[in-house]
Write an enzyme that holds these catalytic residues in place. Structure first.
Site, PDB file in Angstrom:
ATOM      1  N   HIS A 143      10.982  58.842  -7.289  1.00  0.00           N
ATOM      2  CA  HIS A 143      12.207  59.075  -6.515  1.00  0.00           C
ATOM      3  C   HIS A 143      12.161  58.103  -5.321  1.00  0.00           C
ATOM      4  O   HIS A 143      11.073  57.774  -4.835  1.00  0.00           O
ATOM      5  CB  HIS A 143      12.180  60.524  -6.026  1.00  0.00           C
ATOM      6  CG  HIS A 143      13.410  60.999  -5.343  1.00  0.00           C
ATOM      7  ND1 HIS A 143      13.688  60.703  -4.036  1.00  0.00           N
ATOM      8  CD2 HIS A 143      14.425  61.781  -5.771  1.00  0.00           C
ATOM      9  CE1 HIS A 143      14.837  61.283  -3.692  1.00  0.00           C
ATOM     10  NE2 HIS A 143      15.305  61.939  -4.731  1.00  0.00           N
ATOM     11  N   ASP A 220       3.777  63.837  -4.957  1.00  0.00           N
ATOM     12  CA  ASP A 220       5.122  64.337  -4.687  1.00  0.00           C
ATOM     13  C   ASP A 220       5.374  65.479  -5.666  1.00  0.00           C
ATOM     14  O   ASP A 220       5.587  65.252  -6.858  1.00  0.00           O
ATOM     15  CB  ASP A 220       6.116  63.185  -4.893  1.00  0.00           C
ATOM     16  CG  ASP A 220       7.568  63.634  -4.809  1.00  0.00           C
ATOM     17  OD1 ASP A 220       7.820  64.851  -4.755  1.00  0.00           O
ATOM     18  OD2 ASP A 220       8.446  62.757  -4.809  1.00  0.00           O
ATOM     19  N   GLN A 223       9.465  68.241  -7.687  1.00  0.00           N
ATOM     20  CA  GLN A 223      10.068  68.749  -8.929  1.00  0.00           C
ATOM     21  C   GLN A 223       9.155  69.688  -9.705  1.00  0.00           C
ATOM     22  O   GLN A 223       9.585  70.262 -10.693  1.00  0.00           O
ATOM     23  CB  GLN A 223      10.479  67.583  -9.841  1.00  0.00           C
ATOM     24  CG  GLN A 223      11.656  66.789  -9.336  1.00  0.00           C
ATOM     25  CD  GLN A 223      12.951  67.607  -9.252  1.00  0.00           C
ATOM     26  OE1 GLN A 223      13.076  68.678  -9.845  1.00  0.00           O
ATOM     27  NE2 GLN A 223      13.913  67.113  -8.495  1.00  0.00           N
ATOM     28  N   LYS A 246      14.311  73.225  -3.284  1.00  0.00           N
ATOM     29  CA  LYS A 246      14.241  73.060  -4.737  1.00  0.00           C
ATOM     30  C   LYS A 246      13.529  74.243  -5.384  1.00  0.00           C
ATOM     31  O   LYS A 246      13.313  74.267  -6.591  1.00  0.00           O
ATOM     32  CB  LYS A 246      13.533  71.763  -5.091  1.00  0.00           C
ATOM     33  CG  LYS A 246      14.364  70.533  -4.726  1.00  0.00           C
ATOM     34  CD  LYS A 246      13.748  69.279  -5.261  1.00  0.00           C
ATOM     35  CE  LYS A 246      14.271  68.044  -4.575  1.00  0.00           C
ATOM     36  NZ  LYS A 246      15.588  67.636  -5.038  1.00  0.00           N
ATOM     37  N   CYS A 384      18.618  58.776  -7.464  1.00  0.00           N
ATOM     38  CA  CYS A 384      17.626  58.298  -6.493  1.00  0.00           C
ATOM     39  C   CYS A 384      16.393  57.723  -7.184  1.00  0.00           C
ATOM     40  O   CYS A 384      15.259  57.884  -6.698  1.00  0.00           O
ATOM     41  CB  CYS A 384      17.201  59.398  -5.516  1.00  0.00           C
ATOM     42  SG  CYS A 384      18.546  60.030  -4.535  1.00  0.00           S
TER      43      CYS A 384
HETATM   44  N1  PMP Z   1      10.842  63.539  -4.761  1.00  0.00           N
HETATM   45  C1  PMP Z   1      11.412  63.996  -5.880  1.00  0.00           C
HETATM   46  C2  PMP Z   1      10.683  63.848  -7.197  1.00  0.00           C
HETATM   47  C3  PMP Z   1      12.670  64.606  -5.810  1.00  0.00           C
HETATM   48  O1  PMP Z   1      13.256  65.037  -6.921  1.00  0.00           O
HETATM   49  C4  PMP Z   1      13.300  64.731  -4.553  1.00  0.00           C
HETATM   50  C5  PMP Z   1      14.672  65.369  -4.421  1.00  0.00           C
HETATM   51  N2  PMP Z   1      15.589  65.015  -5.392  1.00  0.00           N
HETATM   52  C6  PMP Z   1      12.655  64.254  -3.427  1.00  0.00           C
HETATM   53  C7  PMP Z   1      11.416  63.671  -3.563  1.00  0.00           C
HETATM   54  C8  PMP Z   1      13.265  64.355  -2.065  1.00  0.00           C
HETATM   55  O2  PMP Z   1      13.310  65.679  -1.656  1.00  0.00           O
HETATM   56  P1  PMP Z   1      14.126  66.060  -0.328  1.00  0.00           P
HETATM   57  O3  PMP Z   1      15.479  65.462  -0.485  1.00  0.00           O
HETATM   58  O4  PMP Z   1      14.140  67.555  -0.361  1.00  0.00           O
HETATM   59  O5  PMP Z   1      13.383  65.511   0.819  1.00  0.00           O
END
Ligand code: PMP
Length: 430
Positions: A143, A220, A223, A246, A384
């Site tokens: 991401h 990270d 997910q 999430k 993203c």
């Molecule tokens: N890493 C991953 C794998 C994600 O899916 C996301 C959110 N789509 C993020 C980071 C970013 O998370 P946040 O917007 O809650 O900071």
């Protein structure tokens, strides 16, 4: 009859036979107020859970309760309500550490989300210690939140940024791992689960290789936390970042869990109230970890609400959540594969219920718009993860992502709507 129904029946039969005690998923679903609403006159079908999940009433109530019963700033005052608010806030820090089997509350930083957690490590840990020629290793399925901060860190320090490639099945291609790690990699930053492909990465194997090469490991977990048991110890992570929203919690709450020695190595990134020990006219000393990374008034209500979300998951049990996810994922893949002209992107055997797909001759935004008319929420766009989408030859895709409160029947609705959308977009008649 679709085999997903047989799967669901088999699961129910197993539960009845006492093999596994499954939660009453319909009752669980009933606790989510949004899931009762109509959208464009149709029952909402919410398949954008990878972007953010819905919130159960207990989370909403708990967040409101703070405002109604003990609004006070944390850590600052010696009065009844401030102590109560602080106690409740700190209990959630401890719950977060327990939830992901982290070393402890004392090395768990409360952040606004995964993005802020990763940026803290980039600015507070990587930038002060990386030298020109050092290496940061990421993967081709990150991401942007776990890519852009490392691009910035590399630019600031002269370190180089390298990436583990993704194969056609959407899994990491580890054949060149030893060469990619080399002997100058200081950090491996990788996602536990891809937010596009649903692939679950072999984090432990990679972490062991990174540690053997002298690198630290950041995971990270944005997910993974809502879909499977996550253990920072079992993954072998030095840092682990995740977001509350999430996993049925409020927005604006996240956590950076770390091995204490890594956090001790980190410089504070934000200066201000709460993060100091002593302030002189021209210099200051820092508070102990983790407080030195938490300048200013945090999202107290959100953090307290997050405590209720941890309880919801703990009561369901992450093994039961994982079984539910696996069953729903099978249904999703079956139903989507049966839609004419639909191609699923990613075929990793170890995956969760995040499914990216392309509908032949249709723009993903048009597809999402047509599904929206049926009350179905899916995602369209680059999600993203632009480098990953380019790897698969797309600028945009659609994505359906599920949560434990989805029903198997909702995939029938999704598939039917996709068939109609394809006909409409191909110029046919609905
Ligand atoms: N890493 C991953 C794998 C994600 O899916 C996301 C959110 N789509 C993020 C980071 C970013 O998370 P946040 O917007 O809650 O900071």
């Amino acid at each position: 009859m679709g085999t997903h129904r047989e799967n669901a029946d088999a699961q129910a039969a197993g539960a009845a036979a006492g093999a596994v005690r499954e939660p009453d998923w319909e009752r669980v679903r009933g606790d989510f107020p949004v899931l009762h609403r109509l959208v464009r006159g149709r029952p909402l079908v919410y398949f954008d859970n990878a972007a953010t999940t819905q919130k159960p009433a207990i989370v909403i109530r708990t967040e409101c309760e703070y405002y109604g019963t003990c609004t006070a700033n944390v850590h600052r005052a010696i009065h009844f309500m401030a102590e109560e608010a602080t106690r409740r806030y700190e209990a959630v820090r401890a719950a977060a550490a327990r939830f992901v089997d982290a070393p402890g509350a004392a090395s768990t930083v409360v952040t606004r989300g995964t993005t802020e957690a990763i940026n803290l490590v980039a600015r507070g840990w990587a930038i002060p210690r990386l030298k020109p020629g050092d290496r940061i290793l990421v993967t081709g399925m990150e991401h942007h939140s776990n890519l852009v901060p490392w691009q910035m860190a590399a630019r600031a320090t002269g370190a180089e940024l390298r990436s583990i490639p993704v194969d056609d099945a959407g899994e990491l291609d580890l054949r060149r791992l030893p060469e990619l790690l080399g002997n100058r990699t200081r950090l491996l930053a990788l996602t536990h689960v891809s937010n596009v492909l649903g692939t679950v990465n072999p984090v432990r194997q990679l972490a062991d290789a990174a540690h053997a090469a002298g690198a630290a490991v950041l995971v990270d977990a944005a997910q993974s936390v809502a879909h499977m048991p996550v253990s920072m110890a079992a993954l072998g992570a030095d840092f682990l970042a995740f977001s509350g929203h999430k996993m049925c919690g409020p927005t604006g709450v996240g956590f950076l869990c770390a091995r204490p020695e890594r956090l001790e190595e980190m410089e504070p990134v934000f200066g201000g109230g709460e993060m100091i020990a002593r302030v002189e006219e021209t210099e200051s000393t820092w508070a102990e970890i983790p407080h030195r990374f938490e300048a200013g008034t945090p999202n107290i209500a959100g953090v307290i609400g997050m405590g209720a979300a941890f309880e919801v998951f703990s009561e369901l049990g992450m093994d039961a959540v994982q079984r539910r996810d696996a069953m729903l994922t099978r249904v999703a893949l079956e139903q989507l594969a049966a839609v004419p002209g639909l191609r699923i992107v990613g075929a990793a055997p170890d995956r969760i219920g995040v499914v990216a797909f392309a509908l032949e001759d249709a723009h993903p935004h048009d597809v999402a718009q047509l599904l929206d008319r049926d009350g179905i929420a899916i995602r369209a766009g680059h999600m993203c993860a632009q480098p990953l989408l380019r790897r698969f030859g797309h600028a945009a895709l659609n994505r359906a992502s599920l949560a434990f409160y989805n029903r198997p029947e909702e995939f029938d609705v999704l598939a039917e709507s996709l068939v109609r959308a394809r006909r409409a977009l191909a110029g046919g008649r609905e």
